[in-house]
Scaffold this active site. Structure first.
Site, PDB file in Angstrom:
ATOM      1  N   SER A 129       2.542   0.309  -6.637  1.00 38.62           N
ATOM      2  CA  SER A 129       2.966  -0.410  -5.792  1.00 38.62           C
ATOM      3  C   SER A 129       4.452  -0.699  -6.957  1.00 38.62           C
ATOM      4  O   SER A 129       5.374  -1.305  -6.051  1.00 38.62           O
ATOM      5  CB  SER A 129       2.036  -1.534  -5.346  1.00 38.62           C
TER       6      SER A 129
ATOM      7  N   GLN B  68      -9.232  -0.799 -16.243  1.00 38.53           N
ATOM      8  CA  GLN B  68      -9.777  -1.402 -15.503  1.00 38.53           C
ATOM      9  C   GLN B  68     -11.713  -0.965 -14.496  1.00 38.53           C
ATOM     10  O   GLN B  68     -12.002  -1.975 -14.446  1.00 38.53           O
ATOM     11  CB  GLN B  68      -8.731  -1.870 -13.927  1.00 38.53           C
TER      12      GLN B  68
ATOM     13  N   HIS C  85      -3.400   3.960  -2.628  1.00 40.75           N
ATOM     14  CA  HIS C  85      -4.469   3.538  -1.650  1.00 40.75           C
ATOM     15  C   HIS C  85      -5.088   3.742  -0.447  1.00 40.75           C
ATOM     16  O   HIS C  85      -6.897   3.817  -0.321  1.00 40.75           O
ATOM     17  CB  HIS C  85      -3.796   2.404  -1.456  1.00 40.75           C
TER      18      HIS C  85
ATOM     19  N   LYS D  98      -6.623   5.766 -12.601  1.00 37.05           N
ATOM     20  CA  LYS D  98      -4.986   5.016 -12.931  1.00 37.05           C
ATOM     21  C   LYS D  98      -5.337   3.435 -13.329  1.00 37.05           C
ATOM     22  O   LYS D  98      -4.509   3.959 -15.169  1.00 37.05           O
ATOM     23  CB  LYS D  98      -3.527   4.491 -11.515  1.00 37.05           C
TER      24      LYS D  98
ATOM     25  N   LEU E 140       0.422  -1.407  -0.018  1.00 37.03           N
ATOM     26  CA  LEU E 140      -0.181  -0.288  -0.034  1.00 37.03           C
ATOM     27  C   LEU E 140       0.640   1.174  -0.235  1.00 37.03           C
ATOM     28  O   LEU E 140       1.793   2.050   0.514  1.00 37.03           O
ATOM     29  CB  LEU E 140      -1.051  -0.021   0.952  1.00 37.03           C
TER      30      LEU E 140
END
Ligand code: PAF
Length: 305
Positions: A208, A175, A59, A171, A55
């Site tokens: 990440s 999705q 997040h 980002k 994270l």
């Protein structure tokens, strides 16, 4: 009295019970369902933030949004194997569970759901979602099976938590469109909340994967956002094809950088467009995937034309 922090189920990395603050760490689906049910029985709204851990502030900004709009917040921390089309990528994906737990606790999370893969997938998930054109281009074309895996895990999480709202970062722009399509297919009744990209001071989108950049690559990586931003200015005078070429050539001319794709798309359909006029009444979005060394970075930008 309720223990301050409870771990339900077998914990590989954390001791069974830690007393620090009011967050439950749950590792079983049954445990998650029963804790969420208890919240709902109290009439609470539930915000879900699905993550794969490691994270960062991006997040945490989702958790903050979820905190502000819901009575309780569930964060899942699960590196979902079914969405990795590349074994090495799955193996090298950063895993930092103890640090994640600390951050989530500080951010006011009520439940951290951190299961093992066998708990989520006691049987292989063979479902194939009819995700349609939004999943066929860009990430869908470059990472076969990736979006089907995302649909598998997110639908499972939605089914376990039945959240009031679920939070996703822009980002991963494509999705979000895929998840909306899955929600439509499965008939989930919830609100999908899209949250803006969080950036480092130098403009690099938080990810990440950034921890895997070498110092030299980390120095060059902010050029992705810089180039996208300057392409918005260039787009005032350039055609769409010229703008696209500008981004690709500019990034490819830099050390360590190799563009996988740069597409300027209609934000609803995700289909590449060939003129600025194509998406009516909504800004076109430029989506880039660029390798910086071995690290695959993605980013995007709106063209407010
Ligand atoms: O965006 C991610 O981190 C993942 O794709 C998600 C939505 C948590 C599903 O594993």
């Amino acid at each position: 009295m309720r223990p301050i922090l409870t771990v339900i189920g077998k914990g590989l990395h954390l001791p069974f019970r830690i007393i620090t603050s009011q967050m439950e760490i749950i590792r079983t689906v049954a445990g998650l369902r029963s804790s969420v049910e208890a919240l709902k029985n109290e009439g609470k709204t539930v915000g879900l933030v699905p993550t794969m851990g490691a994270l960062h502030k991006g997040h945490l900004s989702l958790v903050e949004r979820a905190r502000a709009a819901n009575d309780a917040v569930v964060v899942s921390v699960f590196v979902n194997p079914t969405q990795f089309n590349n074994k090495k990528d799955l193996e090298t994906y950063p895993r930092t569970e103890e640090a994640d737990a600390r951050l989530l606790q500080e951010a006011g999370t009520d439940i951290m759901f951190a299961p093992e893969a066998e708990e989520v997938y006691p049987e292989p998930d063979t479902r194939v979602f009819d995700l349609g054109p939004v999943a066929e281009v860009m990430e869908g074309a470059m990472r076969p099976g990736h979006f089907n895996g995302v649909a598998q895990i997110v639908s499972r999480l939605f089914d376990m938590v039945r959240p009031t709202r679920a939070y996703f970062g822009e980002k991963d722009f494509q999705q979000i469109a895929v998840i909306r399509r899955m929600v439509e297919l499965e008939g989930f009744n919830l609100e999908i909340v899209e949250c803006p990209i969080c950036r480092h001071d130098d403009g690099l989108a938080m990810s990440s994967r950034n921890v895997r950049l070498t110092p030299a690559q980390r120095e060059i990586a902010p050029a992705i956002h810089r180039t996208l931003k300057s392409s918005v200015e260039k787009a005032e005078t350039l055609t769409l094809a010229e703008t696209r070429k500008y981004v690709v050539d500019e990034l490819n001319s830099m050390p360590h950088m190799k563009v996988e794709y740069y597409e300027i798309v209609d934000p609803l359909t995700m289909q590449p467009i060939d003129s600025w006029e194509a998406p009516h009444n909504r800004p076109a979005v430029g989506c880039v995937t660029c390798y910086c060394g071995e690290v695959r970075l993605i980013d995007n930008i709106k063209y407010n034309k």
